[in-house]
Design an enzyme around this catalytic site. Sequence first.
Site, PDB file in Angstrom:
ATOM      1  N   LYS A  30      80.430 -32.763  31.891  1.00 13.74           N
ATOM      2  CA  LYS A  30      79.952 -32.504  33.275  1.00 13.74           C
ATOM      3  C   LYS A  30      79.589 -31.254  33.645  1.00 13.74           C
ATOM      4  O   LYS A  30      78.542 -30.925  34.504  1.00 13.74           O
ATOM      5  CB  LYS A  30      81.243 -32.915  34.021  1.00 13.74           C
ATOM      6  CG  LYS A  30      81.412 -34.400  34.025  1.00 13.74           C
ATOM      7  CD  LYS A  30      82.753 -34.862  34.640  1.00 13.74           C
ATOM      8  CE  LYS A  30      82.936 -36.440  34.382  1.00 13.74           C
ATOM      9  NZ  LYS A  30      84.364 -36.964  34.646  1.00 13.74           N
TER      10      LYS A  30
ATOM     11  N   GLN B 247      89.811 -34.783  37.398  1.00 18.84           N
ATOM     12  CA  GLN B 247      89.815 -35.639  36.055  1.00 18.84           C
ATOM     13  C   GLN B 247      91.207 -36.381  35.942  1.00 18.84           C
ATOM     14  O   GLN B 247      92.303 -35.782  35.718  1.00 18.84           O
ATOM     15  CB  GLN B 247      89.373 -34.742  34.808  1.00 18.84           C
ATOM     16  CG  GLN B 247      89.174 -35.361  33.650  1.00 18.84           C
ATOM     17  CD  GLN B 247      87.992 -36.294  33.664  1.00 18.84           C
ATOM     18  OE1 GLN B 247      86.808 -35.758  34.060  1.00 18.84           O
ATOM     19  NE2 GLN B 247      87.687 -37.136  32.986  1.00 18.84           N
TER      20      GLN B 247
ATOM     21  N   ASP C 136      83.328 -38.296  43.331  1.00 16.76           N
ATOM     22  CA  ASP C 136      83.899 -39.572  42.331  1.00 16.76           C
ATOM     23  C   ASP C 136      84.028 -40.758  43.215  1.00 16.76           C
ATOM     24  O   ASP C 136      83.923 -41.832  42.598  1.00 16.76           O
ATOM     25  CB  ASP C 136      85.200 -39.158  41.813  1.00 16.76           C
ATOM     26  CG  ASP C 136      85.090 -38.667  40.540  1.00 16.76           C
ATOM     27  OD1 ASP C 136      84.142 -38.951  39.643  1.00 16.76           O
ATOM     28  OD2 ASP C 136      86.316 -38.059  39.939  1.00 16.76           O
TER      29      ASP C 136
END
Length: 291
Positions: A52, A96, A119
């Site tokens: 990412k 994460q 997200d």
Amino acid sequence: MKILDGKKISQDIKDELKKLVSNRIANGLKKPHLAAIIVGSDGASLTYVGSKVRACDYVGYDSTLIQLEESITEELLLEQINRLNKDKSVDGFIVQLPLPKGIDEQKILLAIDPNKDVDGFHPTNFGKMSLEMESFIPATPYGIIELLDRYKIETSGKNCVVIGRSNIVGRPVSILLSQKSKKGDATVTLAHSRTKNLKSITRNADIIISALGIPEFLKSDMVKEGVVIIDVGITRVPNDSSPKGYSIIGDVDYKKVSKKSIAITPVPGGVGPMTISMLLKNTFLACQRKD
Ligand code: NAD
């Protein structure tokens, strides 16, 4: 049989974003800025976050990686999140997953400012997505929809079976496909571990999206001729002959199922790369909304 090349489409999206960033800079606007929090040193999570950050560099975003000790308390992690919520230079950030045991994942996700939740896991965004309102759509389902769209795969009126009901893939993609929208209008069945006679359901499917995480679970006798297959599964399977010591295996018995498919995503190189580019797209939107 067409291979749905997520690597190529993801690259196209990154190149489109790169141009949009250059335009922003030419117009005196700031670069998008994505931050990521990672807790602990899980190999797969570090690999994902690393990809990412590299993708941010490629498209010209600023990125910040915050690496925290596995032993961090929930309270200190919440403090980090509040700091990012308040930081005006950060447009969007992710935490994460999975988080270490002892940290309440739900509490953490609820603490993220929905305007920075690129997200799309916060209930505000999930709810808005479900109601077809402007929101951040979780990156993997968003990537699947984008892949279907760019390969012009018809979903309207099709029988679509999603295997797996997780909050990050199966459930949101089943909602998106059933909506009255672009790449929606499908008749969706959401299958899961308690589903009975799965084979009889998948054999009627025009499109199968498999997101359960069991290597080569979907066999060729479970699909009909002419099916479209989206394989979301990523499982690391030990492999001594690979330099990394493992291979990445999808949920689908690719060799045999591809023979009956009109279109199929490979693993790796299918849905995985799409997830990263859609996260970048959400970050761009977050930045644009602040202007
Ligand atoms: P999960 O691991 O949270 O849940 C698995 C789901 O599969 C559950 O809903 C369960 O009910 C269902 N399931 C389990 N056994 C089943 C069976 N025998 N029959 C039918 N359904 C069954 O799901 P997840 O987090 O969405 O992950 C699924 C897979 O997708 C994993 O391999 C994960 O690594 C991968 N993944 C890939 C990406 C990507 O970017 N490509 C992103 C997220 C997850």
